[in-house]
Each structure stands twice: as structure tokens, then as C-alpha cells.
Design a protein around this motif. Structure first.
Motif, PDB file in Angstrom:
ATOM      1  N   ARG A  31       0.856  -1.211  -0.086  1.00  0.00           N
ATOM      2  CA  ARG A  31       0.073   0.012   0.090  1.00  0.00           C
ATOM      3  C   ARG A  31       0.822   1.317   0.167  1.00  0.00           C
ATOM      4  O   ARG A  31       0.171   2.273  -0.337  1.00  0.00           O
ATOM      5  CB  ARG A  31      -0.967  -0.119   1.142  1.00  0.00           C
ATOM      6  N   ILE A  32       1.974   1.112   0.497  1.00  0.00           N
ATOM      7  CA  ILE A  32       3.128   2.373   0.456  1.00  0.00           C
ATOM      8  C   ILE A  32       4.061   2.494  -0.769  1.00  0.00           C
ATOM      9  O   ILE A  32       4.390   3.452  -1.027  1.00  0.00           O
ATOM     10  CB  ILE A  32       3.747   2.460   1.684  1.00  0.00           C
ATOM     11  N   THR A  33       3.925   1.399  -1.460  1.00  0.00           N
ATOM     12  CA  THR A  33       4.940   1.333  -2.690  1.00  0.00           C
ATOM     13  C   THR A  33       4.716   2.654  -3.674  1.00  0.00           C
ATOM     14  O   THR A  33       5.599   3.419  -4.065  1.00  0.00           O
ATOM     15  CB  THR A  33       4.791   0.207  -3.441  1.00  0.00           C
ATOM     16  N   PRO A  34       3.373   2.988  -3.950  1.00  0.00           N
ATOM     17  CA  PRO A  34       3.317   4.039  -4.999  1.00  0.00           C
ATOM     18  C   PRO A  34       3.682   5.605  -4.338  1.00  0.00           C
ATOM     19  O   PRO A  34       4.312   6.248  -5.186  1.00  0.00           O
ATOM     20  CB  PRO A  34       1.628   4.171  -5.143  1.00  0.00           C
ATOM     21  N   TYR A  35       3.768   5.673  -3.042  1.00  0.00           N
ATOM     22  CA  TYR A  35       4.166   6.777  -2.478  1.00  0.00           C
ATOM     23  C   TYR A  35       5.751   7.060  -2.297  1.00  0.00           C
ATOM     24  O   TYR A  35       6.294   7.977  -2.586  1.00  0.00           O
ATOM     25  CB  TYR A  35       3.346   7.029  -0.975  1.00  0.00           C
ATOM     26  N   ILE A  36       6.164   5.689  -2.201  1.00  0.00           N
ATOM     27  CA  ILE A  36       7.686   5.921  -2.095  1.00  0.00           C
ATOM     28  C   ILE A  36       8.143   6.221  -3.446  1.00  0.00           C
ATOM     29  O   ILE A  36       9.007   6.850  -3.486  1.00  0.00           O
ATOM     30  CB  ILE A  36       8.336   4.484  -1.816  1.00  0.00           C
ATOM     31  N   SER A  37       7.390   5.619  -4.646  1.00  0.00           N
ATOM     32  CA  SER A  37       7.859   5.762  -5.995  1.00  0.00           C
ATOM     33  C   SER A  37       7.686   7.392  -6.173  1.00  0.00           C
ATOM     34  O   SER A  37       8.382   8.000  -6.731  1.00  0.00           O
ATOM     35  CB  SER A  37       7.035   5.180  -7.020  1.00  0.00           C
ATOM     36  N   ASP A  38       6.328   7.799  -6.184  1.00  0.00           N
ATOM     37  CA  ASP A  38       6.251   9.369  -5.921  1.00  0.00           C
ATOM     38  C   ASP A  38       7.377  10.120  -5.076  1.00  0.00           C
ATOM     39  O   ASP A  38       7.939  11.287  -5.934  1.00  0.00           O
ATOM     40  CB  ASP A  38       4.907   9.679  -5.193  1.00  0.00           C
ATOM     41  N   ILE A  39       7.930   9.589  -3.957  1.00  0.00           N
ATOM     42  CA  ILE A  39       9.036  10.422  -3.269  1.00  0.00           C
ATOM     43  C   ILE A  39      10.049  10.533  -4.075  1.00  0.00           C
ATOM     44  O   ILE A  39      10.817  11.519  -4.511  1.00  0.00           O
ATOM     45  CB  ILE A  39       9.173  10.029  -1.738  1.00  0.00           C
ATOM     46  N   LEU A  40      10.517   9.457  -4.602  1.00  0.00           N
ATOM     47  CA  LEU A  40      11.855   9.244  -5.354  1.00  0.00           C
ATOM     48  C   LEU A  40      11.688  10.068  -6.517  1.00  0.00           C
ATOM     49  O   LEU A  40      12.760  10.506  -7.018  1.00  0.00           O
ATOM     50  CB  LEU A  40      12.151   7.807  -5.664  1.00  0.00           C
ATOM     51  N   LYS A  41      10.531   9.875  -7.230  1.00  0.00           N
ATOM     52  CA  LYS A  41      10.421  10.879  -8.557  1.00  0.00           C
ATOM     53  C   LYS A  41      10.868  12.483  -8.079  1.00  0.00           C
ATOM     54  O   LYS A  41      11.310  12.977  -8.761  1.00  0.00           O
ATOM     55  CB  LYS A  41       9.158  10.804  -9.077  1.00  0.00           C
ATOM     56  N   GLN A  42      10.145  12.799  -6.987  1.00  0.00           N
ATOM     57  CA  GLN A  42      10.265  14.175  -6.646  1.00  0.00           C
ATOM     58  C   GLN A  42      11.521  14.463  -6.320  1.00  0.00           C
ATOM     59  O   GLN A  42      12.269  15.632  -6.556  1.00  0.00           O
ATOM     60  CB  GLN A  42       9.270  14.715  -5.268  1.00  0.00           C
ATOM     61  N   TYR A  43      12.246  13.497  -5.503  1.00  0.00           N
ATOM     62  CA  TYR A  43      13.862  13.548  -5.189  1.00  0.00           C
ATOM     63  C   TYR A  43      14.701  13.866  -6.364  1.00  0.00           C
ATOM     64  O   TYR A  43      15.566  14.467  -6.353  1.00  0.00           O
ATOM     65  CB  TYR A  43      14.094  12.433  -4.389  1.00  0.00           C
ATOM     66  N   ALA A  44      14.333  12.746  -7.398  1.00  0.00           N
ATOM     67  CA  ALA A  44      15.214  12.849  -8.693  1.00  0.00           C
ATOM     68  C   ALA A  44      15.295  13.860  -9.406  1.00  0.00           C
ATOM     69  O   ALA A  44      16.117  14.099  -9.947  1.00  0.00           O
ATOM     70  CB  ALA A  44      14.896  11.371  -9.454  1.00  0.00           C
TER      71      ALA A  44
END
Length: 125
Positions: free
Chosen positions: A77-90
Motif C-alpha cells: 500500500r505504500i509502494t506508490p508513495y515511495i515511488s512518488d517521493i523518489l520521483k520528486q527527489y530525482a
């Protein structure tokens, strides 16, 4: 820790419209859950997921909240949010002060995926 959690729970009941108090309570609950490798109730998970779903730009507070409660949510359930954070970070759309918190989220999420035996989280890294 039990006493702190109980105190925060009673404060949350007294101030139900204060999301920050509720988040502090959930963070303390997460610490207790982490000691026994438990996940939160579906209602608590849904409350957190609903909060994270409404984030379009991850701020420091949001990152801290996720870092502190990631272990109490099913990792899928948290995987999409981690992906979103990594995109914002990148894309460098994140303050440099948040870098350490992003690292903490990744470590906590990896630990959670191992404990929950859900290695699919490794696919996003």
C-alpha cells in the motif's frame, strides 16, 4: 512508550479535529507496533493512506510522518508513495534538508518489506 501512546490517544479524543495530534498518536503507536512487528488496523492504515493520497508535493512533515509509520502499513500500500517521493527527489524538487528523511523512509520501507516477507518493494529501487 505505552503511557505516551495512551496520553496521545486521550489528547486525540479531546481534539478530534487536530490532524497533527492524531499523527503524533499514530507515530507513537507505530513505535509500539514496530517492537512486535505488527501492522495497524485497516482503519488506521486507511486513514494514513488517505492522508498520503492527497499529497501532491511531499513536504518535510509528510516525509517525517511516512518515515515514522511506514512499518505499520502493508508494504504494497505504500509502494506508490515511495515511488512518488523518489520521483520528486530525482527531479530535485525536494529541499536538501529532506534527503536524510528520504533515506530513512527507504531503509524503513526495506526493513518493513523484509519483515512482512514482501520483497516486491525491492522492484521500485
Amino acid at each position: 512508550m505505552d503511557q505516551l501512546t495512551q496520553l496521545l490517544q486521550s489528547d486525540t479524543i479531546k481534539n478530534p479535529s487536530d490532524p497533527f495530534m492524531r499523527h503524533y498518536y499514530l507515530m507513537s503507536l507505530s513505535t509500539l507496533y514496530h517492537l512486535d512487528f505488527l501492522v495497524a488496523s485497516i482503519d488506521d492504515q486507511n486513514e494514513l493512506i488517505d492522508y498520503f493520497f492527497n499529497i501532491s508535493y511531499w513536504q518535510f512533515y509528510d516525509l517525517c510522518l511516512l518515515a515514522n509509520v511506514v512499518n505499520m502499513i502493508h508494504v504494497e500500500r505504500i509502494t506508490p508513495y515511495i515511488s512518488d517521493i523518489l520521483k520528486q527527489y530525482a527531479t530535485n524538487n525536494m529541499p536538501t534538508a529532506s534527503v536524510e528523511t528520504v533515506s530513512k523512509i527507504l531503509i524503513n520501507a526495506l526493513e518493513t518489506s523484509i519483515i512482512q516477507k514482501k520483497m516486491t518493494l525491492l522492484d521500485i529501487y
